[in-house]
Write an enzyme that holds these catalytic residues in place. Structure first.
Site, PDB file in Angstrom:
ATOM      1  N   LYS A 233     -19.530  21.570  31.044  1.00  0.00           N
ATOM      2  CA  LYS A 233     -18.089  21.251  31.158  1.00  0.00           C
ATOM      3  C   LYS A 233     -17.692  20.570  32.542  1.00  0.00           C
ATOM      4  O   LYS A 233     -18.523  20.120  33.359  1.00  0.00           O
ATOM      5  CB  LYS A 233     -17.492  22.811  31.161  1.00  0.00           C
ATOM      6  N   ARG A 267     -23.848  30.692  26.537  1.00  0.00           N
ATOM      7  CA  ARG A 267     -23.653  29.642  25.661  1.00  0.00           C
ATOM      8  C   ARG A 267     -23.955  28.394  26.182  1.00  0.00           C
ATOM      9  O   ARG A 267     -23.211  27.879  26.878  1.00  0.00           O
ATOM     10  CB  ARG A 267     -22.182  29.794  24.956  1.00  0.00           C
TER      11      ARG A 267
HETATM   12  N1  HH2 Z   1     -16.814  26.232  24.669  1.00  0.00           N
HETATM   13  C1  HH2 Z   1     -16.436  25.472  23.576  1.00  0.00           C
HETATM   14  C2  HH2 Z   1     -16.354  25.852  22.440  1.00  0.00           C
HETATM   15  N2  HH2 Z   1     -16.483  27.185  22.037  1.00  0.00           N
HETATM   16  N3  HH2 Z   1     -16.713  29.401  22.475  1.00  0.00           N
HETATM   17  C3  HH2 Z   1     -16.948  30.421  23.401  1.00  0.00           C
HETATM   18  N4  HH2 Z   1     -16.732  31.674  23.191  1.00  0.00           N
HETATM   19  N5  HH2 Z   1     -17.099  30.010  24.823  1.00  0.00           N
HETATM   20  C4  HH2 Z   1     -16.741  28.705  25.226  1.00  0.00           C
HETATM   21  O1  HH2 Z   1     -17.090  28.746  26.528  1.00  0.00           O
HETATM   22  C5  HH2 Z   1     -16.822  27.655  24.273  1.00  0.00           C
HETATM   23  C6  HH2 Z   1     -16.946  28.103  22.919  1.00  0.00           C
HETATM   24  C7  HH2 Z   1     -16.317  24.034  23.994  1.00  0.00           C
HETATM   25  O2  HH2 Z   1     -17.813  23.300  24.120  1.00  0.00           O
HETATM   26  P1  HH2 Z   1     -18.185  22.762  22.766  1.00  0.00           P
HETATM   27  O3  HH2 Z   1     -18.267  23.393  21.552  1.00  0.00           O
HETATM   28  O4  HH2 Z   1     -19.508  21.830  23.089  1.00  0.00           O
HETATM   29  O5  HH2 Z   1     -17.214  21.356  22.691  1.00  0.00           O
HETATM   30  P2  HH2 Z   1     -16.158  21.279  21.296  1.00  0.00           P
HETATM   31  O6  HH2 Z   1     -15.126  22.413  21.365  1.00  0.00           O
HETATM   32  O7  HH2 Z   1     -15.489  19.810  21.922  1.00  0.00           O
HETATM   33  O8  HH2 Z   1     -16.704  20.913  19.967  1.00  0.00           O
END
Ligand code: HH2
Length: 288
Positions: A233, A267
C-alpha cells in the site's frame, strides 16, 4: 479514546469456539492466518490485469495455496481510493463466474471481496465461505441480513469516502466499528462470525494508515479478531518512495508489527514471503 467493549479480550481477539468452526480453525494457528489476494480485475492498484483470464487466476490461486495461504480472497472490482472504476454487479459476476468454481475446490476457504450483497450471495452459493466487505456492512443495506442468513463469517473493514488529516483516525475507526456492530446485531449476525479490519489505505492519509498499525492493539478492545491488509500500500511509498511491486519489505514490516499487536489474519499479495516472515517471528516469540 477507544470505547472499551471487552477488557478481557484486550489483545488477541476471541477464543476458538466450536460454534464457528471456520473462523476458529483459522484463528487457532500459532501464527496469523494468511489471506492471499486474487484480483481478477484489469485495474487493481498493484496487480491489475495480471490475473484476468481464468487460467492466470487459477494458476495464481494454486501458487498461493502451495505457498501456504490459509484463505484465498477473490475480488473482481478494484477498491483502490484513487481512480478505481466502479463496475456493475453484472460485470463483477461476469469476471468471477469462470474462476470462482475452479478455486473453491483447491482446499482453502475462499473469501469474496465485494461490497455488493448480490455478488456476495452468488459467491456464497458457489462455495465461497467468507464475506469481505470493505464498507463494513454500511453501504449495501442487504449485506448484514445476507451474512446472518448464511451464517457466514464476515470481515468488517473501516472505510471513509475521503481522507481527512484533521480527524483522530483511531476514534473514527472505533466509531465506525461500533456502527457496523449495531447493524450486525440488528440483523442477527453472530459475533463469533465477525472479523474487524482497520482498512489500511482506505480513507486515510499515509500517516493515519501508520497510526492505525501503530495503535492496532487498541482495537483489541472490541474483543473480536483483527485482520490487517497492508500489502504494497501507498503509505509504504510515503516512507520509501517505491512502486507497488517494490514494497515487499515495507509490507512485511507492517504485517509483523500488526501480528505483534494482535492481528490474526494478514491479507497479502506475496504469500510465500509473508508466511515465512510470520512463522519465523512466531517461532522467535516462542523462545522467550
Ligand atoms: N485492501 C484492498 C482490497 N480489499 N479487504 C480487506 N478486508 N482489507 C484490506 O486492506 C483490503 C481489502 C486493496 O488491495 P487490492 O485488492 O490489492 O487492490 P484493489 O482494491 O485495487 O483491487
Amino acid at each position: 479514546m477507544i470505547a472499551i467493549m471487552s477488557r478481557s479480550a484486550k489483545t488477541t481477539g476471541m477464543a476458538p469456539s466450536p460454534n464457528y468452526p471456520l473462523l476458529s480453525a483459522l484463528l487457532s494457528k500459532p501464527s496469523p492466518a494468511v489471506m492471499g489476494v486474487l484480483n481478477v480485475t484489469p485495474d487493481s492498484f498493484s496487480d491489475g490485469g495480471r490475473f484476468v483470464t481464468p487460467e492466470q487466476a487459477l494458476a495464481q490461486a494454486r501458487r498461493m495455496v502451495a505457498e501456504g495461504a490459509d484463505i484465498i480472497d477473490i475480488g473482481a472490482e478494484s477498491t483502490r481510493p484513487y481512480g478505481a472504476e466502479p463496475i456493475s454487479a453484472d460485470e463483477e459476476l461476469r469476471r468471477l463466474q469462470p474462476v470462482l468454481a475452479e478455486i473453491v475446490p483447491l482446499g482453502v476457504p475462499v473469501s469474496i471481496d465485494s461490497m455488493k450483497s448480490v455478488v456476495v450471495a452468488w459467491a456464497l452459493e458457489q462455495g465461497a465461505a467468507i464475506a469481505n466487505d470493505v464498507w463494513g456492512l454500511q453501504r449495501d443495506g442487504g449485506m448484514a441480513a445476507l451474512v446472518a442468513a448464511r451464517n457466514a463469517p464476515v470481515v468488517i473493514m473501516h472505510n471513509r469516502d475521503r481522507a481527512d488529516p484533521a480527524i483522530d483516525i483511531m476514534e473514527d475507526i472505533s466509531d465506525f466499528f461500533t456502527r457496523s456492530l449495531e447493524i450486525a446485531d440488528k440483523a442477527g449476525v453472530s459475533r463469533g462470525n465477525i472479523v474487524l479490519d482497520p482498512g489500511i489505505g482506505f480513507g486515510k492519509t499515509p500517516e493515519q494508515s501508520m497510526t492505525a498499525l501503530a495503535r492496532l492493539d487498541e482495537l483489541g478492545a472490541f474483543g473480536l479478531p483483527l485482520l490487517v491488509g497492508a500489502s504494497r500500500k501507498r503509505f509504504i511509498s510515503a516512507v520509501t518512495p517505491s512502486e507497488p511491486h517494490q514494497r515487499l519489505g515495507g509490507s512485511i514490516a507492517a504485517h509483523l508489527i500488526a501480528a505483534r499487536a494482535g492481528a490474526r489474519i494478514i491479507r497479502a499479495h506475496d504469500v510465500a514471503e509473508t508466511v515465512q516472515a510470520l512463522r519465523v517471528a512466531a517461532a522467535i516469540g516462542q523462545q522467550r
